[in-house]
Design a protein around this motif. Structure first.
Motif, PDB file in Angstrom:
ATOM      1  N   PHE A  70       0.642  -1.517  -0.159  1.00  0.00           N
ATOM      2  CA  PHE A  70       0.042  -0.074   0.365  1.00  0.00           C
ATOM      3  C   PHE A  70       1.136   1.396   0.001  1.00  0.00           C
ATOM      4  O   PHE A  70       0.723   2.044  -1.370  1.00  0.00           O
ATOM      5  N   TYR A  71       2.065   1.345   0.978  1.00  0.00           N
ATOM      6  CA  TYR A  71       2.929   2.629   0.701  1.00  0.00           C
ATOM      7  C   TYR A  71       3.257   2.372  -0.125  1.00  0.00           C
ATOM      8  O   TYR A  71       3.845   3.786  -0.993  1.00  0.00           O
ATOM      9  N   LYS A  72       3.795   1.398  -0.685  1.00  0.00           N
ATOM     10  CA  LYS A  72       4.566   1.625  -2.378  1.00  0.00           C
ATOM     11  C   LYS A  72       3.352   2.141  -3.257  1.00  0.00           C
ATOM     12  O   LYS A  72       4.111   3.292  -3.834  1.00  0.00           O
ATOM     13  N   GLN A  73       2.469   2.379  -3.186  1.00  0.00           N
ATOM     14  CA  GLN A  73       1.405   2.050  -4.123  1.00  0.00           C
ATOM     15  C   GLN A  73       1.369   4.199  -4.098  1.00  0.00           C
ATOM     16  O   GLN A  73       1.318   5.136  -4.788  1.00  0.00           O
ATOM     17  N   ILE A  74       1.713   4.336  -3.045  1.00  0.00           N
ATOM     18  CA  ILE A  74       0.994   5.947  -2.439  1.00  0.00           C
ATOM     19  C   ILE A  74       2.856   5.969  -2.872  1.00  0.00           C
ATOM     20  O   ILE A  74       1.775   7.347  -4.042  1.00  0.00           O
ATOM     21  N   LYS A  75       3.552   5.857  -2.466  1.00  0.00           N
ATOM     22  CA  LYS A  75       4.567   6.402  -2.977  1.00  0.00           C
ATOM     23  C   LYS A  75       4.168   6.926  -5.380  1.00  0.00           C
ATOM     24  O   LYS A  75       5.120   8.513  -5.391  1.00  0.00           O
ATOM     25  N   SER A  76       4.659   5.793  -5.347  1.00  0.00           N
ATOM     26  CA  SER A  76       3.894   6.131  -7.056  1.00  0.00           C
ATOM     27  C   SER A  76       2.691   7.115  -7.579  1.00  0.00           C
ATOM     28  O   SER A  76       3.188   7.067  -8.315  1.00  0.00           O
ATOM     29  N   MET A  77       2.090   6.553  -6.661  1.00  0.00           N
ATOM     30  CA  MET A  77       1.442   7.907  -7.121  1.00  0.00           C
ATOM     31  C   MET A  77       1.456   9.333  -7.301  1.00  0.00           C
ATOM     32  O   MET A  77       1.185  10.509  -7.789  1.00  0.00           O
ATOM     33  N   ARG A  78       2.564   9.585  -5.490  1.00  0.00           N
ATOM     34  CA  ARG A  78       2.990  11.113  -5.630  1.00  0.00           C
ATOM     35  C   ARG A  78       4.204  11.210  -6.579  1.00  0.00           C
ATOM     36  O   ARG A  78       3.704  12.535  -7.253  1.00  0.00           O
ATOM     37  N   GLN A  81       2.158  12.362  -9.596  1.00  0.00           N
ATOM     38  CA  GLN A  81       1.089  13.278  -9.251  1.00  0.00           C
ATOM     39  C   GLN A  81       2.557  14.852  -9.950  1.00  0.00           C
ATOM     40  O   GLN A  81       1.850  15.621 -10.061  1.00  0.00           O
ATOM     41  N   ALA A  82       3.719  14.405  -9.331  1.00  0.00           N
ATOM     42  CA  ALA A  82       4.756  15.462  -9.808  1.00  0.00           C
ATOM     43  C   ALA A  82       5.362  15.281 -10.553  1.00  0.00           C
ATOM     44  O   ALA A  82       5.687  16.418 -11.204  1.00  0.00           O
ATOM     45  N   LEU A  83       4.776  14.039 -11.647  1.00  0.00           N
ATOM     46  CA  LEU A  83       5.627  14.319 -13.180  1.00  0.00           C
ATOM     47  C   LEU A  83       4.148  15.311 -13.906  1.00  0.00           C
ATOM     48  O   LEU A  83       4.605  15.599 -15.256  1.00  0.00           O
ATOM     49  N   ALA A  84       2.661  15.074 -13.506  1.00  0.00           N
ATOM     50  CA  ALA A  84       2.458  16.093 -14.583  1.00  0.00           C
ATOM     51  C   ALA A  84       2.421  17.334 -15.409  1.00  0.00           C
ATOM     52  O   ALA A  84       2.104  16.662 -16.668  1.00  0.00           O
ATOM     53  N   PRO A  85       3.261  17.601 -14.499  1.00  0.00           N
ATOM     54  CA  PRO A  85       3.580  19.127 -15.041  1.00  0.00           C
ATOM     55  C   PRO A  85       4.512  18.708 -16.954  1.00  0.00           C
ATOM     56  O   PRO A  85       4.437  19.524 -18.134  1.00  0.00           O
ATOM     57  N   LYS A  86       5.539  17.841 -16.440  1.00  0.00           N
ATOM     58  CA  LYS A  86       5.914  17.519 -17.434  1.00  0.00           C
ATOM     59  C   LYS A  86       5.317  16.496 -18.233  1.00  0.00           C
ATOM     60  O   LYS A  86       5.241  16.221 -19.938  1.00  0.00           O
ATOM     61  N   MET A  87       3.782  15.971 -17.961  1.00  0.00           N
ATOM     62  CA  MET A  87       3.974  15.275 -18.952  1.00  0.00           C
ATOM     63  C   MET A  87       2.879  16.156 -19.622  1.00  0.00           C
ATOM     64  O   MET A  87       2.542  16.194 -20.737  1.00  0.00           O
ATOM     65  N   GLN A  88       2.300  16.900 -19.241  1.00  0.00           N
ATOM     66  CA  GLN A  88       1.769  18.207 -19.407  1.00  0.00           C
ATOM     67  C   GLN A  88       1.465  18.839 -21.190  1.00  0.00           C
ATOM     68  O   GLN A  88       1.128  19.161 -21.728  1.00  0.00           O
ATOM     69  N   ARG A  89       3.205  18.661 -20.793  1.00  0.00           N
ATOM     70  CA  ARG A  89       4.479  19.250 -21.569  1.00  0.00           C
ATOM     71  C   ARG A  89       4.558  18.078 -22.911  1.00  0.00           C
ATOM     72  O   ARG A  89       4.491  19.085 -24.067  1.00  0.00           O
ATOM     73  N   ILE A  90       4.594  17.039 -22.539  1.00  0.00           N
ATOM     74  CA  ILE A  90       5.157  16.983 -24.006  1.00  0.00           C
ATOM     75  C   ILE A  90       3.478  16.593 -25.103  1.00  0.00           C
ATOM     76  O   ILE A  90       3.691  16.378 -25.422  1.00  0.00           O
ATOM     77  N   GLN A  91       2.332  16.414 -23.648  1.00  0.00           N
ATOM     78  CA  GLN A  91       0.786  16.533 -24.731  1.00  0.00           C
ATOM     79  C   GLN A  91       0.731  17.702 -25.401  1.00  0.00           C
ATOM     80  O   GLN A  91      -0.090  17.801 -26.485  1.00  0.00           O
ATOM     81  N   GLN A 115       9.890   6.327 -17.070  1.00  0.00           N
ATOM     82  CA  GLN A 115      11.124   5.413 -16.824  1.00  0.00           C
ATOM     83  C   GLN A 115      12.118   6.456 -15.859  1.00  0.00           C
ATOM     84  O   GLN A 115      12.923   5.414 -15.478  1.00  0.00           O
ATOM     85  N   ASP A 116      12.527   7.050 -16.979  1.00  0.00           N
ATOM     86  CA  ASP A 116      13.212   7.614 -16.035  1.00  0.00           C
ATOM     87  C   ASP A 116      13.415   7.880 -14.967  1.00  0.00           C
ATOM     88  O   ASP A 116      14.064   8.492 -13.476  1.00  0.00           O
ATOM     89  N   ASN A 117      11.787   8.431 -14.613  1.00  0.00           N
ATOM     90  CA  ASN A 117      11.811   8.601 -12.386  1.00  0.00           C
ATOM     91  C   ASN A 117      11.129   7.733 -11.520  1.00  0.00           C
ATOM     92  O   ASN A 117      10.687   7.397 -11.254  1.00  0.00           O
ATOM     93  N   ASP A 118      11.331   6.381 -13.154  1.00  0.00           N
ATOM     94  CA  ASP A 118      11.215   5.395 -12.209  1.00  0.00           C
ATOM     95  C   ASP A 118       9.486   5.451 -11.348  1.00  0.00           C
ATOM     96  O   ASP A 118       9.479   4.230 -10.619  1.00  0.00           O
ATOM     97  N   ALA A 119       8.847   5.959 -12.490  1.00  0.00           N
ATOM     98  CA  ALA A 119       7.109   5.749 -12.248  1.00  0.00           C
ATOM     99  C   ALA A 119       6.625   5.098 -13.316  1.00  0.00           C
ATOM    100  O   ALA A 119       6.605   5.212 -14.030  1.00  0.00           O
TER     101      ALA A 119
END
Lengths: 336, 105
Positions: A70-78, A81-91, A115-119
Motif C-alpha cells: 500500500f505504501y509503495k502504491q502511495i509513493k508511486s501515486m505521488r 503527480q509530481a510528473l504531471a507538469p512534464k506530462m502536460q508539456r509532452i501532451q 522510466q527515467d523517474n521510476d514511476a
C-alpha cells in the motif's frame, strides 16, 4: 447459511477457487491457533474471548503484510503527480497531431519519462490483486469452522474437530456464540450482532465520507462524479447490512476489525499524502509552513515571512539605487 | 514451413489484440506493448528466434521491473538488454523508419 449440513462454499467454482487458496488458509488457521494458545497461556479461558482476540490479531497481521504494498502504491501515486507538469508539456508538444508517427513518438516520450523517474502507471495494480484472495480465504476459513466442528467438513490446517468445537463454543460476553448469525442468536445476541453490523457499516460510510469531503480536489469535481460518489456512499453500507445479518459472528468480528484498520489507514493517508487541491492538502500546506517556521525559530534563522520581507526590502533598495530599468546584458568584447 | 508457423503465430497475436486486448484498458509498462513487440519480433526473426524474444519479453513484464521503452533489437541477441552486449541499444525516442509501427497494421 440455512443449509447446516453441507458447506456451500466448497461446491462449484468457489470450491475450486478456495481449494487453490488452501496454503493461505492453512497459514491463517495456524496464526489463529497460535495466538489463541498464547492468550490461553496468559490465563484467558480456553474457549472464550481468546478466540475473538485471535481473529482480531489475524486481521492485523494480514493488514501489516499488505501495508508495504500500500505504501509503495502511495509513493508511486505521488511520483505520478509530481510528473504531471512534464506530462502536460509532452501532451502540448503533440497537440493536434493525430498521425501515427507522432502518436508513436508521443507514447515513446511518455514511456521514457516514466522510466527515467521510476514511476509507472501500470505498476500499481498489484496490491489490489494480492489483497483480494487473502481476505477471501480469511472469510472462507471463518465460515468453514462451524462445519468442521459438526464434522460436516474435513479438518483444515490447525483446526481439527476439537479445536473447531472449542472455537464454536466460544461465548462472547456470555451472550453470543461466534458461530451464531443474526437469525439464530438469542435476543441479547441479536442486539450485539446488530451493534456490530451497525459499527461496521458506519466505519465504511465514514471512510468514504471522509475521503470525499477531505481528499477530493474541488477542481476535479463535476456533477456526474459527485452523484456517483454520493451513491457509492450509501449503496455499499446498505449492502453490508444485508450480508451482515447473514454472516456468523466470527466473520463480523473480522469484518469490523478490518474496516477499522482500513479507516485508520485512509485517515493516515489523507493526513500525510493528500490529493493536491483538496482541503486536506491545504491543511497540510499550512501545517508544513508552521513546522518549517518552528524549525527555523529553533535554529535561530528568520522565519519564512521575515525572509520574504528581507528579500522584498533588498529588491526595493536595489530599485532605489539603480532605477526600475532592468540592466541590459552587454556583449563581452572578444579580442581577436 | 517456418513461414507458415510464423503466420499462424502472428495471426494468433492479432486475434488477441482485436478480441481480448481491445476490451481492456491499456496496461502495459513497456512500449511497444508486449503483443506489438511479439509481432515485430516474429516478423523480423521468424517463428523460433522471434518467439524466444517475445517469451523473454513476457517474462520481463512483471512487477518490480522498470518498464519503459523496449524495442526489438536491430541485431539479434537474447542479451540485448544488457549494456555489455554488442546488440545493446539505447532507448530510442523516435521510431526507426524500418520498423513497422502500429500504423502499418
Amino acid at each position: 447459511m440455512t443449509n447446516q449440513d453441507q458447506f456451500l462454499l466448497d461446491s462449484g467454482f468457489w470450491g475450486w477457487l478456495y481449494k487453490i487458496l488452501t496454503p493461505v488458509e492453512w497459514l491463517q488457521t495456524w496464526i489463529m491457533k497460535l495466538v489463541h494458545d498464547f492468550f490461553v497461556m496468559l490465563g484467558l479461558g480456553e474457549s472464550g474471548i481468546s478466540w475473538v482476540i485471535a481473529i482480531i490479531v489475524l486481521v492485523m497481521v494480514v493488514q501489516a503484510c499488505i501495508f508495504p504494498l500500500f505504501y509503495k502504491q502511495i509513493k508511486s501515486m505521488r511520483k505520478m503527480q509530481a510528473l504531471a507538469p512534464k506530462m502536460q508539456r509532452i501532451q502540448n508538444k503533440y497537440k493536434g497531431k493525430t498521425d501515427q508517427a507522432s502518436r508513436e513518438a508521443q507514447s515513446r516520450e511518455m514511456m521514457k519519462l516514466y522510466q527515467d523517474n521510476d514511476a509507472n502507471p501500470a505498476g500499481s495494480c498489484l496490491p489490489a490483486l494480492i489483497q483480494g484472495p487473502v481476505f477471501m480465504s480469511m472469510f472462507y476459513t471463518l465460515s468453514a469452522i462451524p462445519y468442521i466442528a459438526r464434522e460436516k467438513r474435513a479438518p483444515l490446517g490447525a483446526f481439527n474437530v476439537d479445536t473447531a468445537q472449542s472455537f464454536a463454543q466460544t461465548d462472547v460476553f456470555g451472550i453470543v456464540s461466534v458461530t451464531d448469525n443474526f437469525n439464530s442468536a438469542a435476543m441479547g445476541g441479536k442486539i450485539v450482532i446488530g451493534v456490530f453490523v451497525f459499527l461496521m457499516c458506519f466505519c465504511l460510510w465514514f471512510m468514504q465520507f471522509f475521503s470525499m469531503k477531505r481528499n477530493m480536489a474541488a477542481a476535479a469535481m463535476n456533477k456526474q462524479t459527485e452523484t456517483m460518489q454520493k451513491m457509492m456512499l450509501w449503496v455499499f453500507p446498505i449492502m453490508y447490512i444485508f450480508s451482515g445479518i447473514m454472516m456468523p459472528f466470527a466473520v463480523l468480528v473480522y469484518w469490523l476489525t478490518n474496516n477499522v484498520c482500513n479507516l485508520c489507514r485512509t485517515m493516515w493517508q489523507v493526513y500525510s499524502f493528500p490529493t493536491p487541491g483538496s482541503p486536506a492538502a491545504e491543511d497540510k500546506a499550512k501545517r508544513d509552513h508552521t513546522r518549517e517556521n518552528e524549525r527555523r525559530a529553533k535554529a535561530g534563522l528568520p522565519s519564512l515571512e521575515e525572509e520574504e520581507l528581507i528579500k522584498a526590502k533588498e529588491e526595493a533598495a536595489i530599485r532605489e539605487t539603480k532605477g526600475y530599468q532592468r540592466q541590459q546584458p552587454q556583449r563581452k568584447r572578444k579580442k581577436k | 514451413m517456418t513461414a507458415s508457423i510464423k503466420a499462424v503465430l502472428v495471426r494468433g497475436v492479432r486475434w488477441y489484440q482485436r478480441h481480448i486486448s481491445a476490451n481492456t484498458p491499456p496496461c502495459c509498462k513497456y512500449y511497444p506493448t508486449c503483443s506489438n513487440y511479439a509481432i515485430e519480433a516474429l516478423e523480423r526473426y521468424g517463428a523460433f528466434k522471434g518467439g524466444l524474444l517475445a517469451v523473454l519479453r513476457l517474462l520481463r513484464c512483471r512487477p518490480w521491473s522498470r518498464g519503459g521503452i523496449d524495442d526489438v533489437p536491430q541485431r539479434y541477441s537474447l542479451f540485448y538488454r544488457f549494456s555489455w552486449s554488442k546488440a545493446h541499444e539505447e532507448p530510442r525516442l523516435t521510431p526507426l523508419a524500418t520498423t513497422k509501427g502500429e500504423a502499418r497494421r
